[in-house]
Design a protein around this motif. Structure first.
Motif, PDB file in Angstrom:
ATOM      1  N   TYR A  55      22.357  -5.993  39.138  1.00 44.14           N
ATOM      2  CA  TYR A  55      21.810  -7.186  38.486  1.00 44.14           C
ATOM      3  C   TYR A  55      22.033  -7.029  36.990  1.00 44.14           C
ATOM      4  N   LEU A  56      22.866  -7.920  36.404  1.00 48.22           N
ATOM      5  CA  LEU A  56      23.231  -7.784  35.007  1.00 48.22           C
ATOM      6  C   LEU A  56      22.817  -9.018  34.221  1.00 48.22           C
ATOM      7  N   ASP A  57      22.132  -8.807  33.099  1.00 47.49           N
ATOM      8  CA  ASP A  57      21.771  -9.870  32.165  1.00 47.49           C
ATOM      9  C   ASP A  57      22.820  -9.934  31.058  1.00 47.49           C
ATOM     10  N   VAL A  58      23.343 -11.133  30.792  1.00 47.47           N
ATOM     11  CA  VAL A  58      24.258 -11.332  29.669  1.00 47.47           C
ATOM     12  C   VAL A  58      23.785 -12.541  28.877  1.00 47.47           C
ATOM     13  N   LEU A  59      24.309 -12.709  27.683  1.00 46.13           N
ATOM     14  CA  LEU A  59      23.927 -13.829  26.842  1.00 46.13           C
ATOM     15  C   LEU A  59      24.522 -15.129  27.366  1.00 46.13           C
ATOM     16  N   ALA A  60      23.778 -16.217  27.201  1.00 49.39           N
ATOM     17  CA  ALA A  60      24.195 -17.504  27.757  1.00 49.39           C
ATOM     18  C   ALA A  60      25.493 -18.014  27.158  1.00 49.39           C
ATOM     19  N   ASP A  61      25.781 -17.644  25.898  1.00 47.17           N
ATOM     20  CA  ASP A  61      26.987 -18.153  25.242  1.00 47.17           C
ATOM     21  C   ASP A  61      28.234 -17.342  25.572  1.00 47.17           C
ATOM     22  N   GLY A  62      28.081 -16.312  26.383  1.00 45.63           N
ATOM     23  CA  GLY A  62      29.237 -15.529  26.799  1.00 45.63           C
ATOM     24  C   GLY A  62      29.749 -14.553  25.766  1.00 45.63           C
ATOM     25  N   SER A  63      29.036 -14.375  24.653  1.00 51.46           N
ATOM     26  CA  SER A  63      29.538 -13.511  23.585  1.00 51.46           C
ATOM     27  C   SER A  63      29.589 -12.038  23.979  1.00 51.46           C
ATOM     28  N   ASP A  64      28.828 -11.657  24.995  1.00 53.94           N
ATOM     29  CA  ASP A  64      28.890 -10.266  25.456  1.00 53.94           C
ATOM     30  C   ASP A  64      29.409 -10.180  26.887  1.00 53.94           C
ATOM     31  N   ALA A  65      30.146 -11.196  27.319  1.00 49.98           N
ATOM     32  CA  ALA A  65      30.653 -11.206  28.700  1.00 49.98           C
ATOM     33  C   ALA A  65      31.672 -10.103  28.945  1.00 49.98           C
ATOM     34  N   TRP A  66      32.215  -9.521  27.878  1.00 52.49           N
ATOM     35  CA  TRP A  66      33.153  -8.398  28.049  1.00 52.49           C
ATOM     36  C   TRP A  66      32.497  -7.234  28.787  1.00 52.49           C
ATOM     37  N   ARG A  67      31.174  -7.183  28.792  1.00 57.57           N
ATOM     38  CA  ARG A  67      30.471  -6.102  29.481  1.00 57.57           C
ATOM     39  C   ARG A  67      30.667  -6.155  30.992  1.00 57.57           C
ATOM     40  N   LEU A  68      31.134  -7.293  31.469  1.00 57.17           N
ATOM     41  CA  LEU A  68      31.353  -7.451  32.902  1.00 57.17           C
ATOM     42  C   LEU A  68      32.717  -6.924  33.340  1.00 57.17           C
ATOM     43  N   ASP A  69      33.571  -6.560  32.381  1.00 62.15           N
ATOM     44  CA  ASP A  69      34.968  -6.283  32.688  1.00 62.15           C
ATOM     45  C   ASP A  69      35.175  -5.096  33.614  1.00 62.15           C
ATOM     46  N   ASP A  70      34.311  -4.118  33.562  1.00 56.78           N
ATOM     47  CA  ASP A  70      34.503  -2.940  34.407  1.00 56.78           C
ATOM     48  C   ASP A  70      33.885  -3.134  35.790  1.00 56.78           C
ATOM     49  N   ASP A  71      32.570  -3.189  35.839  1.00 56.96           N
ATOM     50  CA  ASP A  71      31.890  -3.210  37.137  1.00 56.96           C
ATOM     51  C   ASP A  71      32.100  -4.508  37.903  1.00 56.96           C
ATOM     52  N   PRO A  85      27.232 -17.506  37.008  1.00 53.07           N
ATOM     53  CA  PRO A  85      26.834 -18.831  36.546  1.00 53.07           C
ATOM     54  C   PRO A  85      28.025 -19.773  36.427  1.00 53.07           C
ATOM     55  N   THR A  86      27.781 -21.051  36.640  1.00 50.84           N
ATOM     56  CA  THR A  86      28.762 -22.090  36.329  1.00 50.84           C
ATOM     57  C   THR A  86      28.033 -23.159  35.521  1.00 50.84           C
ATOM     58  N   ASP A  87      28.719 -24.254  35.231  1.00 50.07           N
ATOM     59  CA  ASP A  87      28.087 -25.324  34.450  1.00 50.07           C
ATOM     60  C   ASP A  87      27.266 -26.274  35.312  1.00 50.07           C
ATOM     61  N   THR A  88      27.218 -26.038  36.625  1.00 53.19           N
ATOM     62  CA  THR A  88      26.437 -26.913  37.500  1.00 53.19           C
ATOM     63  C   THR A  88      25.414 -26.165  38.339  1.00 53.19           C
ATOM     64  N   PRO A 186      30.930 -20.576  29.440  1.00 53.19           N
ATOM     65  CA  PRO A 186      31.626 -19.456  28.796  1.00 53.19           C
ATOM     66  C   PRO A 186      31.624 -18.173  29.609  1.00 53.19           C
ATOM     67  N   VAL A 187      30.531 -17.880  30.301  1.00 56.40           N
ATOM     68  CA  VAL A 187      30.479 -16.644  31.100  1.00 56.40           C
ATOM     69  C   VAL A 187      31.416 -16.766  32.295  1.00 56.40           C
ATOM     70  N   CYS A 188      31.351 -17.896  32.979  1.00 51.95           N
ATOM     71  CA  CYS A 188      32.240 -18.130  34.118  1.00 51.95           C
ATOM     72  C   CYS A 188      33.701 -18.115  33.675  1.00 51.95           C
ATOM     73  N   ALA A 189      33.986 -18.750  32.540  1.00 51.53           N
ATOM     74  CA  ALA A 189      35.363 -18.793  32.039  1.00 51.53           C
ATOM     75  C   ALA A 189      35.897 -17.401  31.770  1.00 51.53           C
ATOM     76  N   HIS A 190      35.063 -16.528  31.214  1.00 53.10           N
ATOM     77  CA  HIS A 190      35.510 -15.161  30.958  1.00 53.10           C
ATOM     78  C   HIS A 190      35.823 -14.438  32.261  1.00 53.10           C
ATOM     79  N   ILE A 191      34.947 -14.572  33.241  1.00 53.63           N
ATOM     80  CA  ILE A 191      35.181 -13.911  34.526  1.00 53.63           C
ATOM     81  C   ILE A 191      36.483 -14.390  35.146  1.00 53.63           C
ATOM     82  N   LEU A 192      36.708 -15.695  35.125  1.00 51.47           N
ATOM     83  CA  LEU A 192      37.921 -16.252  35.728  1.00 51.47           C
ATOM     84  C   LEU A 192      39.174 -15.810  34.979  1.00 51.47           C
TER      85      LEU A 192
END
Length: 267
Positions: A55-71, A85-88, A186-192
């Protein structure tokens, strides 16, 4: 050679060594390092009946979404299933080309919803072009005007979409079409942008309190319905739950709105 001469030579050698070190530093490539974890970002482990869930908490604006890159990205690329998360809404996701992951995703939908098609989360219009087929300029203009955004566009599926999915491998559902999305999140966009290929998705059910992320410590009650069955949850704060606006673009007829959601009509 006298003592004074030897001292002079030593000073010259020291100066020469210093010049060489400075030159090496000047031409060496800059050192790279991974940014440190920002305060407030937490990673918790939940152990369910069958597996462990991150379970990972990240900022809503995606500014720290890089933390998801490994796990998280690694888990998805290895055929894992999780919640992002998505926009809907928050959605269950799995790699489109992982049969085992898609079967898990269908199981999460439950028997009553298994016949409902999964949507495809795409990073860009190029990915939509790969997994669908259309020739209408009107369709292209509508896609370009609406996406990224809270829309699901139903289009004819191309041969790039695995046959076991849209032909109903285990007779799950039989469709030659697929709903495609490019969320404006932004978070979803980074993951994709990081995962190897698009993701099939299905909305996470909403509790009576209007909460989708019901996983809490300890896992109990309603949380057991799906929290112990996913590999991870990415929590980026509150997201809408109203759903996307669905357009049918699968025929040569004029675009038809099948469901009104967050996205206003596109003209």
């Amino acid at each position: 050679m006298g003592v004074r001469g030897r001292a002079t030579d030593l000073r010259r050698a020291s100066v020469l060594a210093a010049l060489l070190v400075n030159a090496a530093h000047a031409y060496a490539p800059p050192a790279t390092r991974r940014p440190r974890r920002a305060p407030g970002v937490t990673v918790a482990k939940y152990r369910g009946p069958k597996q462990e869930m991150d379970y990972l908490d990240v900022l809503a604006d995606g500014s720290d979404a890089w933390r998801l890159d490994d796990d998280i990205i690694g888990t998805l690329n290895r055929g894992g299933v999780g919640v992002i998360p998505t926009d809907t809404s928050y959605s269950f996701v799995a790699r489109v080309d992982s049969k085992a992951a898609v079967q898990r995703l269908l199981a999460l939908k439950g028997d009553e919803n298994r016949k409902k098609p999964l949507s495809l989360l795409c990073a860009d219009l190029g990915t939509i072009d790969e997994y669908t087929r259309y020739t209408s300029k009107r369709t292209f203009k509508l896609l370009k005007a609406a996406l990224p955004g809270p829309y699901t566009m139903i289009l004819p599926a191309s041969e790039a979409l695995p046959r076991m999915i849209y032909k109903g491998g285990a007779r799950r559902w039989k469709r030659d079409t697929v709903g495609v999305r490019i969320p404006d999140d932004p978070v979803c966009a980074h993951i994709l942008s990081q995962v190897d290929g698009p993701l099939f998705c299905s909305s996470v059910p909403t509790s009576d309190d209007g909460d989708q992320l019901v996983c809490r410590l300890p896992l109990e009650g309603d949380a057991q319905t799906w929290c112990a069955l996913v590999d991870f949850v990415v929590d980026a704060g509150a997201r809408p739950i109203e759903g996307s606006t669905v357009y049918d673009l699968a025929s040569d007829d004029a675009p038809a709105i099948l469901r009104e959601g967050l996205g206003p009509p596109v003209h």
